[in-house]
Design a protein around this motif. Structure first.
Motif, PDB file in Angstrom:
ATOM      1  N   ILE A  19       0.882   3.100 -12.228  1.00  0.00           N
ATOM      2  CA  ILE A  19      -0.239   4.050 -12.280  1.00  0.00           C
ATOM      3  C   ILE A  19      -0.480   4.512 -13.716  1.00  0.00           C
ATOM      4  CG2 ILE A  19      -0.963   6.377 -11.614  1.00  0.00           C
ATOM      5  CD1 ILE A  19       0.419   5.816  -8.881  1.00  0.00           C
ATOM      6  N   LEU A  20       0.595   4.841 -14.435  1.00  0.00           N
ATOM      7  CA  LEU A  20       0.441   5.280 -15.830  1.00  0.00           C
ATOM      8  C   LEU A  20      -0.156   4.165 -16.684  1.00  0.00           C
ATOM      9  CD1 LEU A  20       3.714   7.313 -16.408  1.00  0.00           C
ATOM     10  CD2 LEU A  20       1.386   8.180 -16.317  1.00  0.00           C
ATOM     11  N   LEU A  21       0.301   2.938 -16.461  1.00  0.00           N
ATOM     12  CA  LEU A  21      -0.233   1.800 -17.220  1.00  0.00           C
ATOM     13  C   LEU A  21      -1.725   1.633 -16.965  1.00  0.00           C
ATOM     14  CD1 LEU A  21       0.403  -0.600 -19.082  1.00  0.00           C
ATOM     15  CD2 LEU A  21       0.793  -1.957 -17.025  1.00  0.00           C
ATOM     16  N   LEU A  23      14.428   2.868  -2.830  1.00  0.00           N
ATOM     17  CA  LEU A  23      13.261   3.744  -2.714  1.00  0.00           C
ATOM     18  C   LEU A  23      12.931   4.394  -4.055  1.00  0.00           C
ATOM     19  CD1 LEU A  23      11.147   4.956  -0.846  1.00  0.00           C
ATOM     20  CD2 LEU A  23      12.751   6.790  -0.323  1.00  0.00           C
ATOM     21  N   LEU A  24      13.964   4.876  -4.769  1.00  0.00           N
ATOM     22  CA  LEU A  24      13.758   5.487  -6.081  1.00  0.00           C
ATOM     23  C   LEU A  24      13.192   4.467  -7.069  1.00  0.00           C
ATOM     24  CD1 LEU A  24      14.063   7.942  -7.939  1.00  0.00           C
ATOM     25  CD2 LEU A  24      16.376   7.177  -8.443  1.00  0.00           C
ATOM     26  N   GLY A  25      13.735   3.256  -7.046  1.00  0.00           N
ATOM     27  CA  GLY A  25      13.227   2.201  -7.931  1.00  0.00           C
ATOM     28  C   GLY A  25      11.778   1.878  -7.640  1.00  0.00           C
ATOM     29  N   ALA A  26      11.421   1.810  -6.372  1.00  0.00           N
ATOM     30  CA  ALA A  26      10.036   1.527  -6.001  1.00  0.00           C
ATOM     31  C   ALA A  26       9.113   2.638  -6.478  1.00  0.00           C
ATOM     32  CB  ALA A  26       9.919   1.342  -4.492  1.00  0.00           C
ATOM     33  N   CYS A  27       9.561   3.890  -6.324  1.00  0.00           N
ATOM     34  CA  CYS A  27       8.742   5.021  -6.795  1.00  0.00           C
ATOM     35  C   CYS A  27       8.532   4.958  -8.303  1.00  0.00           C
ATOM     36  CB  CYS A  27       9.399   6.349  -6.411  1.00  0.00           C
ATOM     37  SG  CYS A  27       9.313   6.703  -4.656  1.00  0.00           S
ATOM     38  N   ILE A  28       9.595   4.621  -9.039  1.00  0.00           N
ATOM     39  CA  ILE A  28       9.476   4.526 -10.503  1.00  0.00           C
ATOM     40  C   ILE A  28       8.512   3.409 -10.886  1.00  0.00           C
ATOM     41  CG2 ILE A  28      10.740   3.905 -12.599  1.00  0.00           C
ATOM     42  CD1 ILE A  28      13.142   5.453 -11.393  1.00  0.00           C
ATOM     43  N   LEU A  29       8.608   2.269 -10.194  1.00  0.00           N
ATOM     44  CA  LEU A  29       7.687   1.158 -10.489  1.00  0.00           C
ATOM     45  C   LEU A  29       6.239   1.537 -10.195  1.00  0.00           C
ATOM     46  CD1 LEU A  29       9.659  -1.953  -9.192  1.00  0.00           C
ATOM     47  CD2 LEU A  29       9.084  -1.382 -11.555  1.00  0.00           C
TER      48      LEU A  29
END
Length: 196
Positions: A50-52, A39-45
């Protein structure tokens, strides 16, 4: 007297298991360490994506690096009119003998007119930043003022791009080098001055 009879207890377990299935959590109400990492990895991705998108699609494209050096022939700067059919503003620079780069831009507007202006105005010229295109407007890269492309080359003064005389002749856009040189005052900051 207890309320948890074997049937009632079994029913509570069944409801708890069903909740866990629907909500995607373990019956105890907590996620395993592995699922937390996923879940944390998915949030970071997702945050990275979004930033990109924000950095790659925000604001007008900066075409300042696409300045073309021009050289007059018989006192004229000649550009094929076909170059501007796509409506994209193109920036050019005429470099004087003492190294001052005088920039101008050309664009064809939706009304079919090819318009020319110096890449400077009477207000922000000292910033030496010029204009960038965003659809049918040109934006001053110093103050952020927006100008509809249909007034480029017509409206003079203030933060409007300073008009530059030009004409279309036999399928070419022709600008007199002398007219470009009259814009030197906007780009002369000393030897070798002016972007481009």
């Amino acid at each position: 007297m207890t309320s948890d009879t074997p049937n009632h207890s079994s029913s509570k377990q069944s409801i708890s298991a069903k909740k866990a299935t629907v909500l995607g959590s373990s019956p105890a109400g907590s996620r395993s360490p592995a699922s937390r990492k996923i879940l944390l990895g998915a949030c970071i991705l997702i945050a990275g994506a979004i930033l990109l998108l924000l950095f790659t699609h925000s604001g007008p494209k900066d075409t300042s690096a696409e300045v073309t050096l021009v050289t007059p022939v018989n006192g004229e700067l000649v550009h094929s009119a076909a170059l501007f059919v796509d409506g994209r503003a193109r920036h050019f620079v005429l470099r004087t003998e003492d190294g001052v780069g005088i920039r101008y831009f050309v664009l064809r507007t939706p009304d079919g007119m090819i318009r020319t202006a110096f890449d400077a105005c009477d207000v922000c010229w000292q910033a030496d930043m010029g204009y960038v295109q965003d659809g049918n407007v040109m934006i001053c890269r110093n103050c952020g003022m927006r100008f509809p492309s249909r007034i480029i080359g017509e409206v003079r003064g203030g933060c409007n791009p300073t008009p530059l005389a030009s004409q279309v002749r036999e399928g070419d856009l022709v600008i007199r080098a002398g007219d470009v040189l009259e814009g030197r005052r906007y780009f002369d900051f000393g030897p070798g001055s002016g972007r481009g």
